[in-house]
Design an enzyme around this catalytic site. Sequence first.
Site, PDB file in Angstrom:
ATOM      1  N   HIS A   1      74.302 -71.539  68.925  1.00 19.99           N
ATOM      2  CA  HIS A   1      74.618 -71.639  70.364  1.00 19.99           C
ATOM      3  C   HIS A   1      76.111 -71.950  70.478  1.00 19.99           C
ATOM      4  O   HIS A   1      76.508 -73.037  70.925  1.00 19.99           O
ATOM      5  CB  HIS A   1      73.755 -72.728  71.004  1.00 19.99           C
ATOM      6  CG  HIS A   1      73.677 -72.691  72.503  1.00 19.99           C
ATOM      7  ND1 HIS A   1      74.335 -71.734  73.264  1.00 19.99           N
ATOM      8  CD2 HIS A   1      73.017 -73.482  73.391  1.00 19.99           C
ATOM      9  CE1 HIS A   1      74.062 -71.958  74.555  1.00 19.99           C
ATOM     10  NE2 HIS A   1      73.281 -73.005  74.647  1.00 19.99           N
TER      11      HIS A   1
ATOM     12  N   ASP B   1      68.601 -82.605  70.622  1.00 22.87           N
ATOM     13  CA  ASP B   1      68.205 -81.446  71.422  1.00 22.87           C
ATOM     14  C   ASP B   1      66.686 -81.430  71.439  1.00 22.87           C
ATOM     15  O   ASP B   1      66.040 -82.156  70.666  1.00 22.87           O
ATOM     16  CB  ASP B   1      68.789 -80.161  70.794  1.00 22.87           C
ATOM     17  CG  ASP B   1      68.536 -78.909  71.640  1.00 22.87           C
ATOM     18  OD1 ASP B   1      68.263 -79.049  72.850  1.00 22.87           O
ATOM     19  OD2 ASP B   1      68.596 -77.800  71.077  1.00 22.87           O
TER      20      ASP B   1
ATOM     21  N   CYS C   1      72.509 -80.845  75.060  1.00 28.07           N
ATOM     22  CA  CYS C   1      72.892 -79.614  75.762  1.00 28.07           C
ATOM     23  C   CYS C   1      72.043 -79.352  76.991  1.00 28.07           C
ATOM     24  O   CYS C   1      72.454 -78.579  77.854  1.00 28.07           O
ATOM     25  CB  CYS C   1      72.850 -78.423  74.807  1.00 28.07           C
ATOM     26  SG  CYS C   1      71.190 -77.917  74.315  1.00 28.07           S
TER      27      CYS C   1
ATOM     28  N   GLN D   1      77.855 -73.294  73.745  1.00 27.68           N
ATOM     29  CA  GLN D   1      77.547 -74.700  74.015  1.00 27.68           C
ATOM     30  C   GLN D   1      78.468 -75.608  73.204  1.00 27.68           C
ATOM     31  O   GLN D   1      78.924 -76.643  73.684  1.00 27.68           O
ATOM     32  CB  GLN D   1      76.081 -74.988  73.646  1.00 27.68           C
ATOM     33  CG  GLN D   1      75.657 -76.413  73.909  1.00 27.68           C
ATOM     34  CD  GLN D   1      75.557 -76.731  75.388  1.00 27.68           C
ATOM     35  OE1 GLN D   1      74.899 -76.004  76.134  1.00 27.68           O
ATOM     36  NE2 GLN D   1      76.204 -77.794  75.827  1.00 27.68           N
TER      37      GLN D   1
ATOM     38  N   ARG E   1      80.646 -76.207  80.221  1.00 26.15           N
ATOM     39  CA  ARG E   1      80.238 -74.841  79.898  1.00 26.15           C
ATOM     40  C   ARG E   1      81.109 -73.856  80.681  1.00 26.15           C
ATOM     41  O   ARG E   1      81.579 -72.844  80.147  1.00 26.15           O
ATOM     42  CB  ARG E   1      78.755 -74.608  80.257  1.00 26.15           C
ATOM     43  CG  ARG E   1      77.759 -75.402  79.434  1.00 26.15           C
ATOM     44  CD  ARG E   1      77.746 -74.993  77.988  1.00 26.15           C
ATOM     45  NE  ARG E   1      77.440 -73.575  77.821  1.00 26.15           N
ATOM     46  CZ  ARG E   1      76.201 -73.060  77.805  1.00 26.15           C
ATOM     47  NH1 ARG E   1      75.144 -73.836  77.930  1.00 26.15           N
ATOM     48  NH2 ARG E   1      76.020 -71.755  77.631  1.00 26.15           N
TER      49      ARG E   1
ATOM     50  N   ARG F   1      71.927 -63.565  75.560  1.00 25.26           N
ATOM     51  CA  ARG F   1      71.040 -64.624  75.028  1.00 25.26           C
ATOM     52  C   ARG F   1      69.797 -63.956  74.487  1.00 25.26           C
ATOM     53  O   ARG F   1      69.064 -63.284  75.223  1.00 25.26           O
ATOM     54  CB  ARG F   1      70.656 -65.621  76.138  1.00 25.26           C
ATOM     55  CG  ARG F   1      69.501 -66.521  75.741  1.00 25.26           C
ATOM     56  CD  ARG F   1      69.282 -67.685  76.662  1.00 25.26           C
ATOM     57  NE  ARG F   1      70.348 -68.652  76.497  1.00 25.26           N
ATOM     58  CZ  ARG F   1      70.330 -69.884  77.010  1.00 25.26           C
ATOM     59  NH1 ARG F   1      69.295 -70.293  77.725  1.00 25.26           N
ATOM     60  NH2 ARG F   1      71.351 -70.693  76.814  1.00 25.26           N
TER      61      ARG F   1
HETATM   62  N1  NVA Z   1      67.575 -75.441  71.171  1.00 23.82           N
HETATM   63  C1  NVA Z   1      67.284 -75.120  72.550  1.00 23.82           C
HETATM   64  C2  NVA Z   1      68.540 -75.034  73.346  1.00 23.82           C
HETATM   65  C3  NVA Z   1      68.357 -74.734  74.805  1.00 23.82           C
HETATM   66  C4  NVA Z   1      69.644 -74.561  75.546  1.00 23.82           C
HETATM   67  C5  NVA Z   1      66.511 -73.814  72.607  1.00 23.82           C
HETATM   68  O1  NVA Z   1      66.844 -72.897  71.845  1.00 23.82           O
HETATM   69  O2  NVA Z   1      65.575 -73.717  73.392  1.00 23.82           O
HETATM   70  N1   CP Z   2      72.288 -75.724  77.473  1.00 23.98           N
HETATM   71  C1   CP Z   2      71.897 -74.490  77.887  1.00 23.98           C
HETATM   72  O1   CP Z   2      72.228 -73.477  77.291  1.00 23.98           O
HETATM   73  O2   CP Z   2      71.105 -74.507  79.008  1.00 23.98           O
HETATM   74  P1   CP Z   2      70.361 -73.267  79.667  1.00 23.98           P
HETATM   75  O3   CP Z   2      69.199 -72.906  78.764  1.00 23.98           O
HETATM   76  O4   CP Z   2      69.893 -73.784  80.998  1.00 23.98           O
HETATM   77  O5   CP Z   2      71.310 -72.125  79.793  1.00 23.98           O
END
Ligand code: NVA
Ligand code: CP
Length: 315
Positions: free
Chosen positions: A132, A228, A268, A135, A296, A105
Amino acid sequence: AHAPAARHFLRDDDITPAEQAQILDLAAQIKADRWARTPLAGPQTVAVIFDKSSTRTRVSFAVGIADLGGVPLIISTASSQLGGKETPSDTARVLERMVAAIVWRTYAQAGLEEMAAGTTVPVVNALSDDFHPCQLLADLLTIREHRGELAGLTVAFLGDGASNMAQSYLLAGATAGMHVRVAAPASFAPTAAVVADAERRAAETGGSIMVTTDPVAAVTGADVVVTDTWVSMGKEDEKAHRVATFGAYRVDPAMMAHATPDALFLHCLPADRGYEVTADVIDGPQSVIWDEAENRLHAQKALLVWLLEQSGGAR
Ligand code: NVA
Ligand code: CP
């Protein structure tokens, strides 16, 4: 014989429509029989690296890798050499000597590309600024469970069109043959290149793409409504501007009323209730967010099994 080159999963369109369906079928099988497959028995290790915070991704990969007989090695970038003294490419060359796969990540998609180019083991995008894709496997599995089939369904994403979730919906939804609509303020439209890639995919699968600034146009008649956070990780300093810009894209009961009467609501998580979605929608009867979060686990186990198989089996 040499093992085939590793397959990676850096974007939703790194897999073909047929491969996406195969992974979702495998996820459904794995969900039904959680302990059926142990391709990482040995045990082998999978590195799971985080530049950003996570609850679901961290836990679902850790549990999923353990279910598959392997050992998850959760690495926080800040306490590693990656990003400080060491490049993604050098990190990849070290890890591949010891682990079966690398899950990461991060911020820039380019870092993932560099990591993948530098290694013989599969690299998985566990969220970047642009996509993502893990997801989306979970979201598609969830929609399939509730609606039977993905092709032909209309999904509307409201909010930050340039976000990882919106862009992954474009690519993964098009791959699944869905009609994907993204409604976002003009200054938060999805990247033109991603829209073009999604349109190419949709032309292959019978899906379609609509990008609009009008949330009602996107939601009208939709089978699935998705939003989101308005403030993705790394964008915290833009929060005031974003909250001021995204108000018309909030998913509330009046917005849901434009969708089909039994439309699903997905998010998500984590969610900011009262901002991108009201509590009565996200905690209401059309919301499938807890199935989505659980999926997930199953989707990522299927992805790892599939990637290891494609890449010549576990080491
Ligand atoms: N769009 C959000 C998703 C979190 C799982 C982010 O990137 O923070
Ligand atoms: N939806 C998701 O990726 O959540 P986290 O940021 O908690 O991993």
